[in-house]
Motif scaffolding. Structure first.
Motif, short mmCIF file in Angstrom:
data_model
loop_
_atom_site.label_atom_id
_atom_site.label_comp_id
_atom_site.label_asym_id
_atom_site.label_seq_id
_atom_site.Cartn_x
_atom_site.Cartn_y
_atom_site.Cartn_z
N SER A 189 -41.53 -46.56 -30.41
CA SER A 189 -40.80 -47.16 -29.29
C SER A 189 -39.51 -47.79 -29.79
O SER A 189 -38.46 -47.65 -29.18
N MET A 190 -39.64 -48.45 -30.93
CA MET A 190 -38.48 -49.12 -31.50
C MET A 190 -37.40 -48.10 -31.84
O MET A 190 -36.21 -48.35 -31.62
N LEU A 191 -37.82 -46.95 -32.36
CA LEU A 191 -36.83 -45.90 -32.67
C LEU A 191 -36.10 -45.50 -31.40
O LEU A 191 -34.87 -45.30 -31.40
N GLY A 192 -36.86 -45.41 -30.29
CA GLY A 192 -36.22 -45.12 -29.00
C GLY A 192 -35.21 -46.19 -28.64
O GLY A 192 -34.08 -45.89 -28.23
N GLY A 193 -35.62 -47.44 -28.82
CA GLY A 193 -34.71 -48.55 -28.54
C GLY A 193 -33.47 -48.50 -29.40
O GLY A 193 -32.35 -48.72 -28.93
N PHE A 194 -33.67 -48.15 -30.67
CA PHE A 194 -32.53 -48.06 -31.59
C PHE A 194 -31.57 -46.96 -31.14
O PHE A 194 -30.35 -47.12 -31.22
N VAL A 199 -26.44 -45.47 -28.49
CA VAL A 199 -25.70 -44.93 -27.35
C VAL A 199 -24.75 -45.99 -26.79
O VAL A 199 -23.61 -45.71 -26.45
N MET A 200 -25.25 -47.22 -26.77
CA MET A 200 -24.43 -48.28 -26.18
C MET A 200 -23.32 -48.75 -27.12
O MET A 200 -22.17 -48.89 -26.72
N GLU A 255 -21.99 -54.34 -36.82
CA GLU A 255 -21.04 -53.88 -35.81
C GLU A 255 -21.59 -54.04 -34.40
O GLU A 255 -20.84 -54.28 -33.46
N MET A 256 -22.94 -53.94 -34.28
CA MET A 256 -23.53 -54.16 -32.96
C MET A 256 -23.30 -55.58 -32.49
O MET A 256 -23.00 -55.82 -31.32
N HIS A 294 -24.35 -53.11 -20.35
CA HIS A 294 -24.67 -51.69 -20.20
C HIS A 294 -25.93 -51.51 -19.37
O HIS A 294 -26.80 -52.38 -19.35
N ASP A 295 -26.02 -50.38 -18.68
CA ASP A 295 -27.20 -50.11 -17.85
C ASP A 295 -28.47 -50.02 -18.67
O ASP A 295 -29.56 -50.30 -18.19
N LEU A 296 -28.33 -49.54 -19.90
CA LEU A 296 -29.51 -49.29 -20.71
C LEU A 296 -30.00 -50.55 -21.43
O LEU A 296 -30.96 -50.51 -22.18
N PHE A 297 -29.33 -51.67 -21.20
CA PHE A 297 -29.62 -52.89 -21.94
C PHE A 297 -31.11 -53.25 -21.91
O PHE A 297 -31.75 -53.42 -22.94
N LEU A 298 -31.65 -53.31 -20.68
CA LEU A 298 -33.04 -53.77 -20.54
C LEU A 298 -34.01 -52.79 -21.19
O LEU A 298 -34.95 -53.19 -21.88
#
Lengths: 143, 805
Positions: free
Chosen positions: B176-181, B186-187, B195-196, B206-210
C-alpha cells in the motif's frame, strides 16, 4: 526404454549416424553467427543424437556410457551465458555487450572470433541439458 | 560511494561473511564477530552529532537509476541520526545479549546472525534514505528479515504462524505504501523526500492528496502495529528474545513512527492527517494497555504494552502536526507533543529493551514465561529484580524515572489539543485526554502485574520445568544493566540529550516553522507544580492499584480467561476464507485436462487481441500489394489442412503421433519456402525431439479411447479453434496492410543494416538472439532451466498423498 535383442542393424548404424549428427550439430553451433544454426539449434540436434542412442541402447547402458549430470550441464550453461555479460561490465560496458574481431589463425586463415560465441556456448549447454533433463526424467519414471 | 553508503551496506556485506565465520571458527561464538559491526557503526554515527546538533544535515548521493530519478541518496539529519543511533546502539547490546542467550551448541547461529545483519542494514537504509523508492526496498527487507527471525525456531508451529502473520500484514502495508509513494511521485514529480517537502504546497492541494496519505499511513500503521493491524506483534513474540527486544520493541516497529515523523512536513497541516493519526494512536494505546492486562505470558504482556506505547507516540505525532497549521514553532502549545514523542521514543527503547531482556532471562533461567507459574523470584534473582523494578517503574510512569517525564509531557501534549480552536479540538478533542488517562491506568496495572506476579508472591518450584533456579550469568545481565543505566541517566539528568539529540530531531520533524534565531522549547524537569498532569498520574496510580488488588475477583471473568484478541479471530477467519475461496476458484479452472487449459488460454488471447484491435481501429485489410500465391503453397496448405482434419478422427495413438509430427514438418517446410532457414531448422529439431519423446513414453501411455464428448463441448471447441485461426489471419493481414500504408520502417531494417557492422555476423536471426537481444535470450534460458527443474521435481520427487507441498 525399448531394448530388444533383434535390432542388430539399428545398433550398428546408430553409432555411425550419431557421430554424424553430433558432428553436424557442432558445425551448426559454430556456423551460427554467419549461417543458419547457432546454440539453440545445435544444442537440440546434439540432444536428438543422444536421445536416439538412448532409444536404441537403453537407459542403463547409456547412463554408463555418457555419465553426464544434465541438470549440472544446464546450470553451467546458464552460468556461462550470464558470465559473458559480466565480463563486459568489468570493462565498463553495459551488461551483455558482445565484441568481435578478425584474427589470422594457422590452417583456418582469417577467422572471426566473437564473445557472442561464448554466450552461444552457454545457450548450447543449457539446451542440451534441459532437453535431456526433461525427457530423461519423464522416461526414467517407472511408476 | 561514500563512507556513509558503506556504513549502510556494511551489515549486508558482513552478512556474507557470517556463514564462513560460523563454519570455520566453531569454537568462538559467532556473535563475538558480529558484535563489532553495530559497535563500530554506533561510534561512527556518534560523530554526526556535532553536525546535526547545529541543525545541519549531510546529504550523500550515489547514482542508481538516474534516468528514473531513483538514486541511493542518504540523508543524515536529527531525526535519522536519532534512529541510526538507536539501531546501532540497541543493536550492539542485543547482539551482546544474544551471545549468552543463544549459547546452545545446536543453535543455527549462521542463520540467526545473517538475518540480524540483513535487518540492521535494511533498517539503517530505511531511516537514512532520502529516496522513497530506495526506502521502500529497505522497508520490505526489514519485513522479510523480521519474518525470518520470527520463524527462527521453525519447528514450532506458533513460530511459523507468527512469521506468516507478520509477513502478510506488513507486506500488505508495504505494498500500500508503495502505491502511496507512486501517488506522491505523481504529485511532486520527485522521489526525493527533501524535494517533496519543498513542493509540499503542490501536494497539499492535489486531488490525490488524501489517497496518497491513507496509503502511506497503511504502511506506517501495519509496521508500527497500530489498531487493527497490531495483531502480528504479539505473535511475533515466538522469536528468540533478543529479536523481540531489538526488532519488535526498539527498532523495526518504530519504522512506522519514523515514516510518519519524516513525512509530517509533507502531509501535515490538514485535519485528516491530524485526526487519523491521533485517533488511531490513542485508540491503539488504550486497546494495547487493556489487552496487556489480560495476558498471562510475560512476553505477550510486553508485546501488547509495546503496541500501546507505539500508539502513544503515534498520537503525539498526530497532535503535534497542528504546529504546521499554525506555522508557529515558537509556541510550546503545539510543539510539546512532538517533544514528548521524540523523548518517549528514546525512553521506550531504553526501558522496554531492558524489560524484554529481563523476560528473556526469566525464561532462560526458569523455563517458563507464564505468570501463573512464576513468583517469588525477588530473593533468587535479586539483580534481575532490580533491573525490572526500574524498567517497570519507568514504563508505569512513576516519578522520578524517565517514563514519568515523558508521560507528563504526553499528558500536556494531549490536553493541549483541547485548546486548539479548530478541527473540533475543543469538542471531540476533549475525549483524547480521557482515553489517554484510561490507557495509563491499565499501563500501571500491567506493570504491577509483571512485577508482583514474577518477583513477589510464593515461589512455586514444582510448577517450573527447571530444577534449580538461580541468578542469570553476568553476560546476560550486562545489556539490561546498560539500558537501565541509561534509564537512570535520563531520569536524573533529563536534559542530557535535549540539545544534542532531541532538539535536532524536532527540527527535522517540524522544519521551517521556527521564528528567526529561535529554538524549540526543550526543557524537561520533574516538578511542574500541582497541575492537571500530576493529578492524572496520581489518579492512574490509585485506580491502577485498585485494579491490581482486585485482580483475584475479575480474573475469573471470561474476558480475562480468553486472551485472544478479537482482531486475531478476524484475521484467522479471513485467512481461512481466503484459502477456501482461492481453492474453490482454482478448482473451477484447474481441471487437470490440458484441453481445457488450452481453451482458456485461446479464448483469453482471442478476446484481448480483438479488444485491442477494435479499440485502436487496427483492422484495415487491403490485399492490393500482396504477391501471388504459387500452386506449391496451395499444395502444402492442402496437405496441412487435410492432416489436421484427420487428426481428431484417428483411433490409434501411433498414427496420431505420426500425423502430429507430419503437421510440424509441414510447418517447417513452409518456413523453408519463405526463406527462414533458422526457423525451419528449429522447428524440425523441436518436432524431432517431441516425436522421440512420444516414442520413449509410448510404453507408458494408455490406449487411445474414444471419449464421449458432449456435442455442446464439441461446438464450443470448434468455435474457439475457428475464432483463434480467424483472429490470427485478420491480425496478420492487417499488419501487412499497415506496413504498406504507413511510412514506418520495420524494426527488421535496423537489424539488416547493423548486424554485420555492429555484431560482425551475417546470420541476422542469430545475431539478434545472442547480441542485440542477448538479455532476452538469457532470461529465456533461465525460464527453460527452471522448467526443466520443475519437470524433475514434479516427476522424480513425488509427493505422497498425505504430504503437504
Amino acid at each position: 526404454m525399448i531394448n530388444q535383442p533383434n535390432d542388430m542393424m539399428f545398433r550398428v548404424f546408430i553409432r555411425l549416424i550419431a557421430i554424424i549428427v553430433v558432428t553436424f550439430s557442432i558445425y551448426l553451433f559454430f556456423s551460427g553467427h554467419n549461417a543458419p544454426g547457432g546454440g539453440f539449434i545445435g544444442g537440440l540436434m546434439t540432444a536428438i543424437a543422444i536421445l536416439v542412442m538412448y532409444l536404441v541402447f537403453g537407459t542403463k547402458t547409456m547412463n554408463a556410457a555418457l555419465p553426464f549430470n544434465y541438470p549440472y550441464m544446464m546450470s553451467i550453461g546458464l552460468l556461462v551465458a550470464a558470465g559473458t555479460g559480466i565480463i563486459s561490465v568489468a570493462f565498463g560496458y553495459p551488461y551483455l555487450k558482445q565484441f568481435f574481431d578478425y584474427f589470422q589463425i594457422p590452417i583456418f586463415g582469417e577467422v572471426e572470433l566473437t564473445t557472442a560465441l561464448i554466450f552461444d556456448l552457454g545457450v548450447y549447454l543449457l539446451v542440451v541439458g534441459s532437453a535431456m533433463t526433461f525427457i530423461l526424467s519423464i522416461v526414467e519414471d517407472d511408476s | 560511494m561514500t563512507i556513509l553508503h558503506l556504513a549502510v551496506l556494511a551489515p549486508f556485506l558482513f552478512a556474507i561473511l557470517v556463514p564462513f565465520l560460523f563454519k570455520y571458527f566453531r569454537k568462538v561464538h559467532t556473535g563475538w564477530f558480529v558484535l563489532f559491526v553495530p559497535l563500530i557503526l554506533f561510534i561512527y554515527f556518534l560523530s554526526y552529532i556535532s553536525v546535526t546538533s547545529d541543525g545541519q544535515a549531510v546529504m550523500q548521493r550515489m547514482e542508481w537509476v538516474p534516468s528514473l530519478g531513483i538514486n541511493f541518496d542518504l540523508y543524515v539529519d536529527g531525526l535519522s541520526l536519532l534512529f541510526a543511533l538507536l539501531i546501532t546502539g540497541i543493536g550492539t547490546l542485543v547482539i551482546l545479549y544474544s551471545i549468552f542467550y543463544l549459547a546452545g551448541k545446536e543453535e543455527r547461529l549462521n542463520h540467526f546472525y545473517v538475518y540480524i545483519m540483513l535487518f540492521m542494514g535494511a533498517m539503517l537504509g530505511v531511516v537514512l534514505s532520502d529516496n522513497i523508492i530506495v526506502l521502500y526496498v529497505f522497508w520490505e527487507i526489514t519485513s522479510i528479515s523480521s519474518s525470518l527471525l520470527i520463524s527462527y525456531w521453525y519447528a514450532k508451529k506458533a513460530s511459523v504462524y507468527g512469521a506468516q502473520k507478520s509477513m502478510y500484514i506488513t507486506v500488505f502495508g508495504g505494498l500500500s505504501m508503495l502505491g502511496g509513494f507512486s501517488l506522491l511521485y505523481v504529485m511532486a514529480e520527485t522521489f526525493s523526500i527533501r524535494e517533496m517537502i519543498g513542493n509540499a504546497d503542490l501536494i497539499l492541494n492535489h486531488d490525490l492528496f488524501l489517497a496518497a496519505m491513507i496509503l502511506v499511513l497503511l504502511g506506517a500503521f501495519t509496521k508500527s502495529a497500530q489498531f487493527p493491524f497490531h495483531i502480528w506483534l504479539p505473535d511475533a513474540m515466538e522469536a528468540p528474545t533478543p529479536v523481540s527486544a531489538y526488532l519488535h520493541s526498539a527498532t523495526m516497529v518504530k519504522a512506522g513512527i519514523y515514516l510518519v515523523a519524516r513525512l509530517t512536513p509533507v502531509f501535515a497541516g490538514g485535519a485528516e492527517w491530524f485526526w487519523i493519526i491521533t485517533a488511531a494512536g490513542i485508540f491503539t494505546m488504550a486497546w494495547g494497555a487493556i489487552s496487556a492486562v489480560r495476558q498471562k505470558d510475560l512476553k505477550a504482556i510486553l508485546a501488547f504494552s509495546t503496541v500501546s506505547q507505539l500508539g502513544m507516540i503515534m498520537s503525539l505525532l498526530g497532535a503535534g502536526s497542528a504546529a504546521f497549521y499554525y506555522m508557529d514553532g515558537d509556541n510550546a502549545l503545539y510543539t510539546t507533543a512532538i517533544l514528548a514523542a521524540v523523548f518517549h521514543l528514546i525512553n521506550h527503547a531504553t526501558f522496554k529493551g531492558s524489560l524484554f531482556m529481563v523476560a528473556g532471562i526469566i525464561d532462560h533461567e526458569t523455563g517458563t514465561r507464564d505468570i501463573r507459574k512464576l513468583g517469588g523470584l525477588m530473593t533468587i534473582m535479586p539483580i534481575t529484580a532490580t533491573i525490572s523494578v526500574i524498567g517497570l517503574a519507568a514504563m508505569a510512569g512513576l516519578p522520578p524515572f524517565n517514563g514519568f517525564l515523558s508521560k507528563e509531557l504526553f499528558f500536556t501534549g494531549i490536553t493541549n489539543v483541547a485548546q486548539y480552536d479548530m478541527w473540533n479540538g475543543d469538542t471531540i478533542g476533549m475525549l483524547l485526554p480521557v482515553i489517554a488517562w484510561i490507557a495509563s491506568i491499565f499501563t500501571f496495572a500491567y506493570s504491577a502485574i509483571i512485577f508482583f506476579r514474577t518477583f513477589r508472591g510464593k515461589f512455586k518450584p514444582d510448577m517450573l520445568p527447571v530444577k534449580e533456579v538461580h541468578e542469570a550469568p553476568a553476560g546476560l545481565l550486562i545489556s539490561p544493566i546498560v539500558l537501565v543505566a541509561a534509564v537512570l541517566m535520563i531520569s536524573f539528568f533529563p536534559n542530557i540529550l535535549a540539545y544534542s539529540i532531541i532538539e535536532p530531531a524536532m527540527m527535522s520533524i517540524l522544519p521551517g516553522i521556527l521564528g528567526e534565531g529561535s529554538n524549540f522549547y526543550v526543557d524537561i524537569y520533574h516538578w511542574h507544580g500541582i497541575n492537571l498532569e500530576l493529578m492524572m498520574t496520581l489518579g492512574a496510580v490509585i485506580i491502577g492499584t485498585i485494579i491490581y488488588v482486585t485482580m483475584n475477583k475479575w480474573s475469573k471473568l471470561g474476558i480475562y480467561q480468553n486472551e485472544q484478541d478479537i482482531m486475531t479471530t478476524v484475521y484467522d477467519n479471513g485467512y481461512d476464507a481466503l484459502i477456501k475461496g482461492s481453492q474453490v476458484l482454482t478448482r473451477i479452472q484447474m481441471t487437470g485436462m490440458l484441453r481445457d487449459y488450452i481453451v482458456y488460454m485461446v479464448i483469453f488471447i482471442v478476446l484481448i487481441m480483438f479488444y485491442t484491435m477494435f479499440r485502436f481501429e487496427g483492422f484495415q485489410i487491403s490485399m492490393e500489394n500482396a504477391s501471388e500465391i504459387g500452386i506449391f503453397m496451395y499444395l502444402i496448405l492442402a496437405a496441412l489442412v487435410i492432416t489436421i482434419m484427420l487428426l481428431p478422427r484417428v483411433n490409434n495413438r501411433m498414427t496420431a503421433i505420426i500425423l502430429a509430427g507430419f503437421v510440424g514438418f509441414l510447418v517447417a517446410f513452409i518456413f523453408t519456402v519463405f526463406r527462414a532457414p533458422d526457423l525451419a531448422l528449429t522447428q524440425l529439431m523441436v518436432e524431432t525431439v517431441s516425436v522421440i519423446l512420444f516414442m520413449a513414453v509410448f510404453y507408458h501411455l494408455p490406449n487411445l479411447t474414444k471419449d464421449n464428448i458432449a456435442p455442446l463441448t464439441k461446438a464450443i471447441n470448434i468455435v474457439v479453434a475457428g475464432s483463434a485461426g480467424l483472429m490470427v489471419a485478420l491480425v496478420s493481414m492487417s499488419a501487412f496492410t499497415y506496413g504498406q500504408t504507413t511510412p514506418f520502417d520495420a524494426i527488421s531494417e535496423y537489424f539488416i543494416e547493423n548486424s554485420v557492422e555492429l555484431a560482425g555476423g551475417y546470420n541476422m536471426v542469430n545475431v539478434v538472439l545472442v547480441d542485440f537481444r542477448g538479455l532476452d535470450t538469457m532470461l529465456e534460458l533461465l525460464v527453460l532451466g527452471i522448467a526443466a527443474l520443475g519437470a524433475i521435481s514434479m516427476i522424480k520427487l513425488k509427493v505422497k498423498e498425505d504430504d503437504d507441498v
